[in-house]
Design a protein around this motif. Structure first.
Motif, short mmCIF file in Angstrom:
data_model
loop_
_atom_site.label_atom_id
_atom_site.label_comp_id
_atom_site.label_asym_id
_atom_site.label_seq_id
_atom_site.Cartn_x
_atom_site.Cartn_y
_atom_site.Cartn_z
N PRO A 193 0.92 -1.14 -0.25
CA PRO A 193 -0.01 -0.03 -0.02
C PRO A 193 0.79 1.46 0.00
N THR A 194 0.25 2.34 -0.68
CA THR A 194 1.22 3.68 -0.81
C THR A 194 1.63 4.18 0.40
N ASP A 195 0.80 4.10 1.16
CA ASP A 195 1.20 4.85 2.68
C ASP A 195 2.07 3.96 3.56
N HIS A 196 2.26 2.78 3.40
CA HIS A 196 2.68 1.84 4.00
C HIS A 196 4.47 1.87 3.60
N PHE A 197 4.69 1.89 2.21
CA PHE A 197 5.88 2.01 1.69
C PHE A 197 6.51 3.37 2.35
N ARG A 198 5.68 4.42 2.28
CA ARG A 198 6.21 5.82 2.67
C ARG A 198 6.63 5.92 4.04
N GLU A 199 5.96 5.41 4.83
CA GLU A 199 5.92 5.16 6.31
C GLU A 199 6.97 4.29 6.77
N SER A 200 7.44 3.43 6.03
CA SER A 200 8.28 2.40 6.47
C SER A 200 9.81 2.76 5.99
N VAL A 201 9.92 3.72 5.04
CA VAL A 201 11.31 4.12 4.79
C VAL A 201 11.34 5.26 5.61
N LYS A 202 12.62 5.05 6.51
CA LYS A 202 13.01 6.39 7.10
C LYS A 202 14.50 6.53 7.07
N LYS A 203 14.87 7.75 7.24
CA LYS A 203 16.20 8.24 7.09
C LYS A 203 16.45 8.55 8.60
N LEU A 204 17.92 8.06 8.89
CA LEU A 204 18.33 8.08 10.31
C LEU A 204 19.63 8.98 10.18
N VAL A 205 19.83 9.90 11.05
CA VAL A 205 21.11 10.65 11.14
C VAL A 205 21.63 10.37 12.36
N LEU A 206 22.86 9.66 12.35
CA LEU A 206 23.26 9.25 13.81
C LEU A 206 24.69 10.37 13.87
N THR A 207 24.72 10.97 15.08
CA THR A 207 25.72 11.85 15.32
C THR A 207 26.59 11.11 16.47
N PHE A 208 28.09 11.27 16.19
CA PHE A 208 29.03 10.78 16.91
C PHE A 208 29.92 11.65 17.62
N ALA A 209 30.30 11.31 18.96
CA ALA A 209 31.49 12.19 19.38
C ALA A 209 32.56 12.36 18.56
N GLY A 210 33.07 11.04 18.14
CA GLY A 210 34.22 11.09 17.42
C GLY A 210 34.04 10.76 15.86
N PRO A 211 34.63 10.27 15.02
CA PRO A 211 34.51 9.94 13.77
C PRO A 211 33.42 8.63 13.70
N ALA A 212 32.56 8.98 12.74
CA ALA A 212 31.59 7.74 12.66
C ALA A 212 32.13 6.65 12.07
N PRO A 213 31.42 5.52 12.66
CA PRO A 213 32.20 4.19 11.96
C PRO A 213 31.97 4.15 10.46
N GLU A 214 32.77 3.45 9.94
CA GLU A 214 32.76 3.23 8.62
C GLU A 214 31.62 2.51 7.71
N ASP A 215 31.51 1.62 8.57
CA ASP A 215 30.42 0.49 7.69
C ASP A 215 29.53 0.22 9.01
N PHE A 216 28.39 -0.10 8.37
CA PHE A 216 27.21 -0.50 9.26
C PHE A 216 26.38 -1.61 8.44
N SER A 217 25.87 -2.50 8.96
CA SER A 217 24.89 -3.32 8.27
C SER A 217 23.73 -3.82 9.29
N CYS A 218 22.55 -3.89 8.73
CA CYS A 218 21.50 -4.71 9.43
C CYS A 218 20.42 -5.02 8.62
N PRO A 219 19.76 -5.81 9.09
CA PRO A 219 18.58 -6.15 7.93
C PRO A 219 17.87 -4.86 7.30
N GLY A 220 17.10 -4.77 6.35
CA GLY A 220 16.68 -3.54 5.73
C GLY A 220 17.30 -2.38 5.72
#
Lengths: 136, 216, 316
Positions: C214-241
């Motif tokens: 469903p149209t709303d479903h797609f739009r609601e389930s795609v999220k952008k996350l901005v993580l702020t770190f004290a030092g340099p951010a990790p190079e890589d990250f992986s998780c399902p989705g």
């Protein structure tokens, strides 16, 4: 009432509609018992899939903002709440707290905050105290 | 439905038909000795249907007409994307193409008949030229008209045939022209008939095969 | 049998390139399905295969329960198809085009087409080649609708139309939706239009149907996350989705599909100073989703098929 639909917004269309109805009720722009356009009418007017409108109406009806009278149409319901006074108060306090935190961080004094709140409140249609007691 | 389709095909061929009629008119006038351009020497009518001159002009004009018509009916629609529209009309795909082919073939034969008819009518009119004329003398001209059918089908086929390489796409048209030559050139009727029928059947099989399997 | 369109492992190669890859598409009666994808993602090829205009290399497709490779004329008359660019015979006038088209349909609706042509104030006597893009599109839609189809398949119908004409076109489409039981499949690249009109969307990425929900479903389930770190951010990250992952110095930007508690836990395990979750509109969600590392895109499709259904109760 006037509906708007903005597809560039980050809010889904059905939620834009529910929020607009809630806001219009709170501001007293639309009174209980008043009739809303039918799903088809609104769908044509806004150029939006009727199912989206229906979804918005269904959610509003579930929240008690609207009532559908079969064969007659969709109407704004009398304000009421199924929650106890205490639960409602707690919910409101949570929201208020966030607002106050923000106000403090923005550097407002208590008086300023209160004055601003009172001023804004004039634009809204609050329920009279007696009625609010009755519904508890 | 069929009528609408046939009318549509006729309307789309109109321009090419008009062109062919003009060209044939010019050829006829030349043949009967009317000077077209002032600097040409005074017209000398050919002996009707007996010289090579007329069959060459007739072949060139009819050949060009058949080729143009064939391509117009297929390559044009492909180019404009109108096949997506046409082939979605609710009737079997082979019918759509059969109507095209029937209309196209009829036009080729009709234009030739017009030429032979008018030229023959002039030849049959007494006092126009000093040689005897019998309608049986027109037979090779009719045969030439029939020989145009494989040429037309070849062009139709080429217009429809998918292919990356230009040469391989044109192969059916070239085959059609060769078959046309063979049909006119053969001294025996039966041999011409065999070549003609074989060429036409092959073309038809190929055309109806590609209408089913090609990507539009 | 409520599936009006059904494909099974539909596949097409052009040369060595796989344009459509094992496509399983199911569209139910009454649904309005928005078919999305970048240019060359295989939308048009899919639609052409559905219409029998392109032969699949593998797999099958059915329209209204009939295999597409030999769709009977009767079934074809219940389907309207508008190919990309609204191909029509340009030498015809509008009246001639109507007359030509009417000859093929026993159930032709004269009143309806008169209404539509009048509504758009189209010049009846004018040749199609002298009409504007928008007017041609309107004629093409009018012709498609007048045959009272149960199923409409439109290949990017608003391509090349200006905003005002597009709105007119969408209005007509909404009117068609109001007539009950109509199923519509339309491809588009204008996400706003799709969000207005479609109940459900499908997104093709390199020939693979990555999204079908469903149209709303797609739009609601795609999220952008901005993580702020004290030092340099990790190079890589992986998780399902995970769709996207960018390292921006002390920030890590992630685009996630189906953001939930397990993902939240995985993200929190990185120990960021702050996590900001950004909602996206359909267009942003689409862009983030389709420009990702293609092959590793998480499939999210085929869930809640029946939960959504096609609630016509609203349209009634």
């Amino acid at each position: 009432m006037q509906f708007l639909c903005d597809t560039t917004s980050r809010v889904p269309i059905y939620r834009q509609l529910t929020e607009q109805v809630r806001a219009a009720v709170a501001r007293g722009r639309i009174a209980p018992g008043e009739r809303l356009p039918s799903v088809r009418q609104l769908s044509r007017e806004l150029v939006v899939n009727p199912n989206t409108i229906a979804r918005a109406y269904t959610e509003l009806e579930r929240d008690g903002v609207l009532i559908t009278q079969p064969g007659r149409g969709v109407f704004i319901a009398e304000l009421r709440s199924d929650l106890t006074k205490r639960a409602r108060q707690r919910h409101l306090e949570e929201q208020l707290e966030q607002l106050i935190v923000e106000a403090v961080h923005l550097g407002f004094s208590a008086e300023e905050f209160l004055a601003l709140t009172t001023k804004r409140m004039e634009q809204f249609a609050f329920t009279s105290p007696s009625k609010s007691e009755a519904s508890t | 439905m069929l009528k609408a389709l046939a009318i549509k095909e006729l309307r789309e061929s109109l321009g090419i038909v008009a062109l062919a009629v003009l060209a044939l008119g010019y050829v006829i006038l030349g043949l009967i000795g009317v000077t077209m351009l002032p600097w040409q020497s005074a017209g000398q009518p050919y002996f009707p249907f007996s010289a090579d001159a007329h069959s060459f002009s007739q072949a060139v004009v009819l050949g060009a007409f058949s080729l143009l018509l064939g391509f117009r009916q297929t390559a044009w629609e492909l180019h404009n994307g109108t096949f997506y529209y046409l082939l979605h009309r609710p009737l079997p795909r082979w019918v759509v193409f059969a109507v095209k082919l029937v209309v196209g073939t009829a036009l080729v034969l009709l234009v030739n008949a017009l030429f032979v008819g008018i030229y023959g009518w002039w030849a049959a009119t007494p006092g126009t030229h000093p040689t005897p004329f019998f309608w049986s003398m027109t037979l090779p001209a009719w045969k030439l008209g029939l020989a145009m059918v494989p040429v037309y089908l070849g062009a139709f086929f080429s217009g429809l045939r998918p292919g990356q390489w230009f040469g391989s796409r044109l192969a059916p048209a070239v085959t059609g022209i060769a078959a046309g030559f063979a049909v006119t050139g053969m001294p025996w009727w039966w041999l011409s008939a065999i070549i003609g029928i074989a060429a036409v059947s092959l073309m038809l099989v190929g055309i109806f095969y590609y209408t089913r399997v090609r990507d539009y | 049998m409520t599936d009006v369109i059904r494909t099974h492992r539909l596949t097409k190669h052009y040369g060595s390139q796989r344009v459509v890859d094992s496509l399983n598409l199911r569209i139910q009666r009454g649904q309005v399905y928005g078919f999305l994808g970048r240019n060359g993602a295989g939308k048009s090829t899919t639609i052409k295969m559905l219409m029998g205009m392109v032969q699949p290399d593998f797999g099958t497709a059915e329209l209204l329960g009939e295999p597409v490779e030999n769709l009977s004329p009767e079934t074809r008359s219940r389907i309207a198809y508008i190919a990309e660019g609204h191909p029509l015979y340009n030498w015809m006038s509008i009246d001639e085009a109507v007359k030509f088209n009417r000859a093929f349909y026993p159930q032709w609706n004269d009143t309806l087409i008169e209404q539509i042509l009048d509504h758009f104030e189209l010049p009846r006597k004018r040749k199609l080649r002298r009409l504007s893009c928008g007017q041609r599109a309107q004629v093409s839609l009018a012709l498609a609708v007048a045959s009272e189809p149960e199923l409409l398949i439109l290949d990017d119908p608003t391509l090349g139309l200006d905003t005002v004409v597009r709105r007119d076109f969408l209005e007509s489409l909404i009117q068609i939706i109001h007539r009950e039981g109509r199923t519509i499949l339309f491809s588009s690249h204008i996400l706003g239009d799709v969000e207005r009109v479609a109940d459900r969307i499908g997104i093709l990425v390199d020939g693979v149907l990555r999204v079908d929900c469903p149209t709303d479903h797609f739009r609601e389930s795609v999220k952008k996350l901005v993580l702020t770190f004290a030092g340099p951010a990790p190079e890589d990250f992986s998780c399902p989705g995970l769709v996207q992952c960018w390292n921006r110095g002390t920030e890590l930007e992630l685009v996630l599909v189906g953001y939930d508690d397990t993902q939240r836990a995985a993200v929190e395990a990185l120990g960021p100073r702050n996590i900001e979750v950004v909602d996206l509109n359909l267009e942003e969600a689409f862009i983030e989703y389709t420009r990702g590392k293609r092959r590793s895109l998480p499939l999210f499709a085929q869930e809640v098929r029946h939960a959504q259904g096609t609630s016509d109760q609203g349209a009634a």
